[in-house]
Design an enzyme around this catalytic site. Structure first.
Site, short mmCIF file in Angstrom:
data_model
loop_
_atom_site.label_atom_id
_atom_site.label_comp_id
_atom_site.label_asym_id
_atom_site.label_seq_id
_atom_site.Cartn_x
_atom_site.Cartn_y
_atom_site.Cartn_z
N PHE A 111 0.84 -1.34 0.13
CA PHE A 111 -0.13 -0.07 -0.02
C PHE A 111 0.75 1.23 0.02
O PHE A 111 1.81 1.37 0.88
CB PHE A 111 -1.02 -0.30 1.41
CG PHE A 111 -1.69 1.28 1.43
CD1 PHE A 111 -2.66 1.38 0.39
CD2 PHE A 111 -1.55 2.03 2.36
CE1 PHE A 111 -3.60 2.70 0.56
CE2 PHE A 111 -2.42 3.30 2.45
CZ PHE A 111 -3.48 3.44 1.59
N LYS A 161 10.09 3.37 6.30
CA LYS A 161 9.50 3.65 7.80
C LYS A 161 10.48 2.97 8.87
O LYS A 161 10.68 3.36 10.03
CB LYS A 161 8.08 3.46 7.89
CG LYS A 161 7.35 3.81 9.20
CD LYS A 161 5.74 3.35 9.30
CE LYS A 161 5.44 3.82 10.59
NZ LYS A 161 3.76 3.74 10.54
#
Length: 553
Positions: A111, A161
């Site tokens: 995503f 991240k």
């Protein structure tokens, strides 16, 4: 608390002198945003990522520092692309930081995963994927070093991240990288040849490009012009780079340039081009450009030398050092006959194109500048409004005019003005747009209102895509198609965002509108209604030389 990749990133940003970031948060940048809460670095949340890149660009152009923007992965990152390309084309020092999905998801169509490195490779000086936390300091330092040295430009740093969240186990103390020494040893022989060519020429001319500002060589360029009494023309990026007597300033060169500059280029016997790329907007037909002249080109970027035009005397190196060397070898002989010829041509040009060929809109811009402080900065968008502005606004300082040149990005002005105002709060900053460009980033009115930024906004509203309309009128037999934007009440729109606004007609009481804008203590929008038939002249015909100018229909 253990140091993480996000902590170390912010520490390195502080070391690099970063005071401001323009960005938009998302899931994959939250570790950075969370750590920013404990930092002195200010984050301005724009209302679109493209605007964040333009704001960082405007900040860099106004201050001379590296601009920084931040976005999340996927659509956040891809929304930066136009802004990055704009900075690339105009050589703006910029570092774009993007969040990325975690390293274990790379290449798995996760995503909001996008290969932003691959996407931006052609429009950055370099791109980094930081796949290990211990690499954060070195790669971020490299990014800033590359952005500001040599020919400046944008660098992309993509950080997954999990790297932001990982504990940092590298150097105990983050130490600043040693600053590179700018400049190389001058090729004295080649610089001597250039100086000799100037001394021997009868009709010399200088072309000033954006590399003068980027190379901090404005003082040297002014000294060269004034010592040798050489007339000069400028590219759009070069505007405001030099202070010379009005009699020596020929104006803007190229497709939408001024008649005097375009005419004298074809009469010169020697041209010194400094920090110039010779793009098609400056030299529409390179095969027939300056047919009588020997051409010297000085640039720090070797790929710009001879790329678009055959160069007789090339020099690669620091433009400031090169100009100093050339100045020391000039005899200062005034080319009296050449200057007299230019004055005769200037008188003819003023007859052919009064008001710089910009008509009432140009007179409005001149009146606006007169009402504002001398230190004011104007940020022009793209279209007819841009040409009206760059021809009519007389730059008093090197960074007082900002616009998108190489990319020609509509929607640039409003967010870039935000960056310029944040970077130079002591200066009045005015954004000038057409209605077409203004609508492309109109959401940034919310940013201005939210942060109470006293940016002054002028929208020249003709209800049309004015430059496209002029091209259709001149070169497509007047068949106007897909240029009508309709009537939008921009005063009501601005007030809806909480920004005071007013409206005038271009030919009725412009002083009233300018005074209302000037007196406003905070942001203010002035809508100037323009007749759609107001064009810019002269314009160089497509496929023509600089001398093939059209003066009206």
């Amino acid at each position: 608390m253990n140091q993480t990749g996000a902590n170390i990133l912010i520490e390195v940003l502080k070391e690099e002198g970063v005071e401001v970031i323009f960005g938009y948060p998302g899931a994959n940048t939250l570790p950075i945003h969370d750590r920013l809460m404990e930092s002195d670095i200010r984050h301005y949340t724009m209302r679109h990522e493209q605007a964040a890149a333009h704001a960082a660009d405007g900040y860099a152009r106004a201050t001379g520092k590296v601009g920084v923007c931040l976005s999340t992965s996927g659509p956040g990152a891809t929304n930066l692309v136009t802004g990055i390309a704009t900075a690339f084309m105009d050589s703006t020092p910029l570092v774009a930081i993007t969040g990325q999905v975690t390293t274990n998801l790379l290449g798995r169509d996760a995503f909001q995963e996008t290969d932003i490195i691959g996407i931006t490779m052609p429009i950055t000086k370099h791109s980094f994927l930081v796949n290990q936390v211990n690499n954060v300091p070195s790669l971020v330092r490299q990014a800033f070093h590359l952005a500001r040295t040599g020919r400046p430009g944008p660098i992309l740093v993509d950080i997954p991240k999990d790297v932001m969240l990982a504990p940092f186990a590298g150097e105990e103390k983050v130490t600043p990288t040693r600053k590179a020494q700018n400049g190389k040893g001058e090729d004295q022989d080649q610089l001597a040849r250039i100086a000799r060519a100037i001394n021997l020429s009868q009709r010399p001319l200088i072309i000033i490009g954006g590399g003068i500002k980027l190379g901090n060589a404005c003082e040297e360029m002014g000294e060269l012009i004034n010592k040798a009494q050489i007339p000069y023309a400028t590219t759009m990026m070069g505007l405001g780079s030099a202070a010379g007597a009005d009699a020596l300033n020929l104006g803007l060169l190229g497709t939408h340039g001024q008649e005097l500059a375009n005419r004298m280029i074809h009469q010169a016997d020697f041209i010194l081009a400094v920090g110039v790329r010779f793009t098609d907007r400056t030299t529409p037909l390179t095969e027939e450009f300056a047919p009588l002249a020997t051409v010297a080109q000085i640039d720090i970027d070797p790929t710009s030398i001879g790329k678009n035009l055959k160069i007789d005397l090339p020099y690669v190196g620091d433009v400031s050092l090169a100009l100093r060397a050339v100045i020391s070898l000039l005899n200062g002989e005034k080319k009296t006959d050449w200057l007299k010829r230019i004055e005769r041509e200037r008188a003819n040009a003023e007859t052919n194109c009064p008001d710089n060929g910009c008509g009432r809109p140009g007179r409005f811009v001149a009146g606006l500048q007169e009402a504002l402080p001398k230190s004011a900065t104007v940020v022009a968008d793209v279209g007819l409004n841009q040409i009206w502005t760059v021809r009519s606004w007389h730059c008093r300082t090197p960074r007082s005019l900002i616009t998108s040149g190489g990319m020609g990005t509509m929607g640039f002005s409003l967010p870039a003005a935000i960056g310029a105002k944040v970077g130079t709060p002591e200066r009045e900053v005015v954004s000038i747009s057409g209605d077409g460009g203004f609508l492309m980033n109109i959401q940034e009115l919310a940013t201005i209102a939210y942060y109470r930024l006293p940016v002054k906004i002028v929208v020249m509203n003709n209800g049309q895509l004015g430059m496209v309309r002029q091209l259709q009128d001149l070169f497509y037999d007047g068949r106007m198609n897909n240029v009508d934007l309709g009537a939008v009440d921009l005063v009501a729109v601005a007030k809806g965002f909480g920004i005071p606004a007013g409206r005038i007609l271009e030919d009725e009481e412009p002083e009233r509108g300018i005074e209302a804008l000037r007196q406003a203590p905070g942001p203010y929008l002035l809508e100037v209604r323009i007749d759609p038939k107001q064009y810019v002249y002269p314009i160089v015909a497509p496929g023509g030389t600089n001398g093939d100018m059209i003066f009206g229909r």
